[in-house]
Design an enzyme around this catalytic site. Structure first.
Site, short mmCIF file in Angstrom:
data_model
loop_
_atom_site.label_atom_id
_atom_site.label_comp_id
_atom_site.label_asym_id
_atom_site.label_seq_id
_atom_site.Cartn_x
_atom_site.Cartn_y
_atom_site.Cartn_z
CE LYS A 13 -2.28 -0.87 3.83
NZ LYS A 13 -1.83 -2.21 4.23
NE ARG A 89 -4.15 -1.30 10.13
CZ ARG A 89 -3.17 -0.76 9.42
NH1 ARG A 89 -3.30 0.42 8.86
NH2 ARG A 89 -2.04 -1.43 9.26
NE ARG A 128 7.60 -2.47 5.90
CZ ARG A 128 6.28 -2.33 5.97
NH1 ARG A 128 5.61 -1.86 4.95
NH2 ARG A 128 5.64 -2.72 7.06
NE ARG A 161 6.42 -0.71 10.10
CZ ARG A 161 5.25 -0.71 9.48
NH1 ARG A 161 5.11 -0.09 8.32
NH2 ARG A 161 4.21 -1.32 10.02
NE ARG A 172 2.27 -5.23 10.93
CZ ARG A 172 3.38 -5.13 10.18
NH1 ARG A 172 4.49 -5.75 10.55
NH2 ARG A 172 3.38 -4.42 9.09
#
Ligand code: ADP
Ligand code: ZN
Length: 215
Positions: A13, A89, A128, A161, A172
């Site tokens: 996203k 969300r 990431r 992160r 998540r």
């Protein structure tokens, strides 16, 4: 144009949002980015958010909804149009957003829902990396920086992160399935939703999305 980006964590996203922002000149409003900035600055809001974010849980609805409301009611933001990334969300957030938009006499034009296989999602999340300074996104395999651990744009160091580890990713994904996925139906019923397969490269995802927006 006013857009919402939906989809599981790690589906891309943020990457798509930055590309759309550049192509269409929209404001990119990411609740994740806003919360991380507050956490980094140790503001009261950031300290509150950290209790949830690092463990992969959602922060309370009222808190994020207030953040969004203050932005989308700002003329400099809504006059250019915007792209909501990471919000809504939950069903409650989607309903509250609807109310806020009605009050402001605004409406969402399109909702893009990205999806990818679980293997790809895990690979994207665990690889990431982000720039500490400018937030630029990297991936150890798919988009490595020229010099390992260093941002191409501003030469500051990259970090991973705290919530991009396998254990938290699991949480998540569960939160996504339980709390976020149901709002796909909510937007489908409004006839605004387009599902886009995000298993492919970022440039293809962008092209598919742009052609949908031009329909
Ligand atoms: P992801 O890669 O999981 O999509 P984000 O950067 O969008 O990550 O969000 C990171 C974290 O910030 C979430 O796991 C959650 O704790 C919090 N967060 C972001 N947006 C929301 C929201 N709309 N409602 C509640 N919590 C949110
Ligand atoms: Zn940077």
């Amino acid at each position: 144009m006013k857009l919402v980006l939906l989809g599981p964590p790690g589906v891309g996203k943020g990457t798509l949002a930055v590309a759309l922002k550049d192509q269409l000149g929209l404001n990119h409003i990411s609740t994740g980015d806003i919360l991380r900035a507050e956490m980094k600055a140790n503001t009261p809001l950031g300290l509150e958010a950290r209790k949830y974010v690092d463990g992969g849980e959602l922060v309370p609805d009222e808190l994020v909804t207030r953040l969004i409301e203050s932005r989308i009611s700002t003329p400099e933001i809504y006059s250019k149009g915007y792209l909501l990334d990471g919000f809504p969300r939950t069903q409650k957030q989607a309903e509250d957003l609807n109310e806020i938009l009605n009050k402001l006499d605004q409406s969402i034009d399109r909702v893009i829902c990205l999806d990818a296989s679980i293997e790809i999602i895990i690979e994207r999340l665990t690889g990431r990396r982000l720039c500490k300074n400018c937030g630029e996104l990297y991936h150890v395999k798919n988009k490595p920086p020229q010099k390992e651990g260093v941002c191409d744009k501003c030469a500051n160091s990259l970090y991973q992160r705290a919530d991009d580890n396998e254990e938290t990713i699991k949480t998540r994904m569960e939160v996504y399935t339980t709390s976020t996925r149901p709002i796909i139906t909510y937007y489908e019923k409004q006839g605004k939703l387009k599902k886009v397969n995000a298993d492919t490269e970022a440039s293809v995802v962008l092209e598919t999305t742009l052609s949908f927006l031009n329909e």
